[in-house]
Enzyme design. Structure first.
Site, PDB file in Angstrom:
ATOM      1  N   GLY A  48       0.837  -1.190   0.000  1.00 46.45           N
ATOM      2  CA  GLY A  48       0.000   0.000   0.000  1.00 46.45           C
ATOM      3  C   GLY A  48       0.871   1.238   0.000  1.00 46.45           C
ATOM      4  CD  GLN A  53       3.539   5.714   2.741  1.00 46.90           C
ATOM      5  OE1 GLN A  53       2.558   5.175   2.262  1.00 46.90           O
ATOM      6  NE2 GLN A  53       4.493   5.030   3.364  1.00 46.90           N
ATOM      7  CB  CYS A  97       5.297   2.215   7.435  1.00 38.36           C
ATOM      8  SG  CYS A  97       4.815   3.770   6.640  1.00 38.36           S
ATOM      9  CG  LEU A  98       6.646   1.101   1.315  1.00 41.39           C
ATOM     10  CD1 LEU A  98       6.138   1.383  -0.095  1.00 41.39           C
ATOM     11  CD2 LEU A  98       7.729   0.033   1.288  1.00 41.39           C
ATOM     12  CG  HIS A 139      -0.462   1.328   7.472  1.00 41.70           C
ATOM     13  ND1 HIS A 139       0.457   0.992   8.446  1.00 41.70           N
ATOM     14  CD2 HIS A 139       0.206   2.116   6.592  1.00 41.70           C
ATOM     15  CE1 HIS A 139       1.616   1.570   8.157  1.00 41.70           C
ATOM     16  NE2 HIS A 139       1.497   2.250   7.034  1.00 41.70           N
ATOM     17  CD  GLU A 140      -0.830   2.459   2.918  1.00 41.67           C
ATOM     18  OE1 GLU A 140      -0.367   3.615   2.902  1.00 41.67           O
ATOM     19  OE2 GLU A 140      -0.125   1.457   3.125  1.00 41.67           O
ATOM     20  CG  HIS A 143       0.503   7.059   5.508  1.00 41.85           C
ATOM     21  ND1 HIS A 143       1.677   7.522   6.072  1.00 41.85           N
ATOM     22  CD2 HIS A 143       0.678   5.732   5.350  1.00 41.85           C
ATOM     23  CE1 HIS A 143       2.518   6.499   6.238  1.00 41.85           C
ATOM     24  NE2 HIS A 143       1.940   5.401   5.818  1.00 41.85           N
TER      25      HIS A 143
HETATM   26 CO    CO Z   1       2.734   3.512   5.936  1.00 42.05          CO
END
Ligand code: CO
Length: 182
Positions: A48, A53, A97-98, A139-140, A143
């Site tokens: 995701g 991000q 998480c990226l 989660h996304e 953000h």
């Molecule tokens: Co993340």
């Protein structure tokens, strides 16, 4: 087919990750953004990605629980999403998480959620999700509200990852210093 735009990942603690993202218009520029976000997500091994991000304060999420561009049937695009309901038992699952490379922590979230959004064609959708895909969406979605993995992990995990978190802060400061010298 034209190449999607290339985006770099924005890492913690870049302040854009703390901003609330804003609604976007569905147009050709958005299609290119979505293609570029999927390309970044797959190249980084993610399931995701949220627009902050890649440094953009836009309410755009892409995900694919399969994590594999060869399985596009798993792809989901949520434009201007609203999480209208979270329900079901709280479940604990290890998340990465990226924007926090190498950091994984258990996060408690409700099992189910309902999200209203526009799809990539701009059509309104309402999705009732559970399990892994529900977790990714939650989660996304965080953000877009400026909420990060570091906020959701336990105090014990935050302490355990203190060194890695400080290393990211140092890396960010070095990047700023480098940019200022240019
Ligand atoms: Co993340």
């Amino acid at each position: 087919m034209t190449e999607p735009p290339a985006y770099d990942l924005t890492l913690y603690p870049d302040p854009v990750l703390r901003k609330r993202s804003e609604d976007v218009a569905v147009d050709d520029a958005l299609s290119a953004l979505v293609a570029g976000m999927f390309a970044r997500m797959y190249a980084s091994g993610g399931v995701g990605l949220a627009a902050p991000q890649i440094g953009l304060k836009k309410r755009v999420l892409v995900l694919n629980p399969e994590g594999d561009p060869a399985k596009p049937e798993g792809e989901m695009v949520l434009i201007n999403p609203t999480l209208v309901e979270r329900s079901g038992p709280a479940t604990v699952f290890e998340e990465g998480c990226l924007s926090f490379p190498g950091i994984y922590a258990e996060v408690e979230r409700p099992e189910r959620c309902v999200v209203r959004a526009l799809d990539r064609q701009g059509q309104p959708v309402e999705l009732s999700l559970e399990g892994y895909v529900s977790r990714i969406v939650q989660h996304e979605y965080d953000h877009l509200e400026g909420v990060l993995l570091v906020d959701r992990m336990s105090a014990a995990d935050r302490a355990r990852h203190r060194g890695a978190l400080e290393a990211l802060v140092e890396r960010y400061k070095r990047g700023l210093a480098k940019a200022a010298r240019r």
